[in-house]
Design a protein around this motif. Structure first.
Motif, short mmCIF file in Angstrom:
data_model
loop_
_atom_site.label_atom_id
_atom_site.label_comp_id
_atom_site.label_asym_id
_atom_site.label_seq_id
_atom_site.Cartn_x
_atom_site.Cartn_y
_atom_site.Cartn_z
N SER A 17 0.84 -1.22 0.00
CA SER A 17 0.00 0.00 0.00
C SER A 17 0.86 1.25 0.00
N THR A 18 1.97 1.20 0.75
CA THR A 18 2.86 2.36 0.80
C THR A 18 3.44 2.62 -0.59
N ALA A 21 0.84 4.00 -3.08
CA ALA A 21 0.59 5.43 -2.92
C ALA A 21 1.70 6.22 -3.61
N TYR A 22 2.92 5.72 -3.52
CA TYR A 22 4.05 6.39 -4.15
C TYR A 22 3.92 6.35 -5.68
N ASP A 24 1.26 5.98 -7.42
CA ASP A 24 0.11 6.80 -7.82
C ASP A 24 0.57 8.21 -8.19
N LYS A 25 1.55 8.70 -7.43
CA LYS A 25 2.03 10.08 -7.65
C LYS A 25 3.01 10.14 -8.82
N SER A 31 -5.01 3.42 -8.38
CA SER A 31 -4.79 2.08 -7.86
C SER A 31 -6.05 1.46 -7.31
N SER A 33 -6.72 -1.16 -4.50
CA SER A 33 -6.20 -2.00 -3.43
C SER A 33 -7.37 -2.86 -2.95
N GLN A 36 -8.11 -2.84 0.85
CA GLN A 36 -8.75 -1.59 1.28
C GLN A 36 -10.21 -1.55 0.83
N PRO A 139 -5.92 11.03 5.39
CA PRO A 139 -5.73 9.62 5.04
C PRO A 139 -5.04 8.86 6.18
#
Ligand code: ADP
Length: 223
Positions: A17-18, A21-22, A24-25, A31, A33, A36, A139
């Protein structure tokens, strides 16, 4: 970087997940997940949510037929001009085959599969100390109980510390066993198609992100 369609693999605790998120940017990527999204389904309290809650709390996998149906819906919800990152899907051969079919139907070819690798020992250490810091309107942040500064910071900001239901020792073992038995074999499935990049996840989130970025640059920009 061009919009990519990618899968992020890794055992529980690898930091999917970490890294999602990276990524995504980094690129035009949305994404999905699955963990989630399933937890959101559980929060609705619906009949489906209650069924899923039980399966997740036991560390088992949600049924393939249901997962494939949900994934189809979620994937179709992503605009065609952006890429997609799948975090937590496929987890079984049946899911991988279903995904192949769907991607072909909607002309969204899979570009790359990134697999984070981590020993069971390190995964257990991370997951058993993992807490979620929930601050209203922000978040969720993931932290480890050994990180006193992060704990203090969370409390100082009025955050609530939450342990995931499936981060209990017995459930962690079950999740790792499910990964090793059902999901890890998929690495061969994608490796044979030359889509696979392995990344050592035993580092800080920043180190792992850099390793991923470098590998993607090399593969797609020839850098
Ligand atoms: N593709 C999937 N197929 C079946 N079950 C899934 C899938 N994705 C998520 N789940 C369920 O959600 C749980 C949590 O998933 P996730 O948040 O990705 O955590 P982790 O990968 O760290 O175990 C899994 O243990 C499983 O019960």
């Amino acid at each position: 970087m061009k919009p990519l369609n990618l899968i992020l693999f890794g055992p529980p605790g690898a930091g999917k997940s970490t890294q999602a998120a990276y990524l995504d940017k980094l690129a035009a990527i949305d994404s999905i997940s699955t963990g989630q999204r399933l937890r959101q389904t559980v929060e609705t309290g619906s009949e489906l949510g209650q069924e899923v809650a039980q399966v997740m709390a036991e560390g088992r996998l949600v049924d393939d037929t249901l997962m494939n149906k949900l994934l189809n819906e979620w994937l179709l919800g992503i605009p065609s001009e952006v890429g997609v990152l799948l975090d937590g899907y496929p987890r079984t051969l049946s899911q991988a085959q279903s995904l192949d079919q769907l991607m072909q139907t909607i002309s969204r070819p899979l570009d790359v599969v990134i697999a984070l690798t981590l020993s069971d020992e390190e995964a257990i250490r991370r997951l058993s100390g993992r807490r979620i810091c929930r601050i209203k309107g922000q978040p969720d942040q993931i932290l480890h109980i050994n990180d006193q500064a992060a704990l203090d910071d969370c409390r100082a900001n009025g955050g609530m510390l939450i342990e995931r239901d499936d981060d209990k020792p017995e459930t962690i073992k079950r999740r790792l066993a499910e990964y090793n038995a059902k999901t890890e074999p998929l690495l061969q499935f994608y490796g044979e198609r030359d889509l696979l990049i392995l990344i050592d996840a035993d580092g800080t989130p920043d180190q792992v992100s850099k390793a991923i970025e470098q590998a993607l640059q090399q593969r797609f920009n020839g850098a």
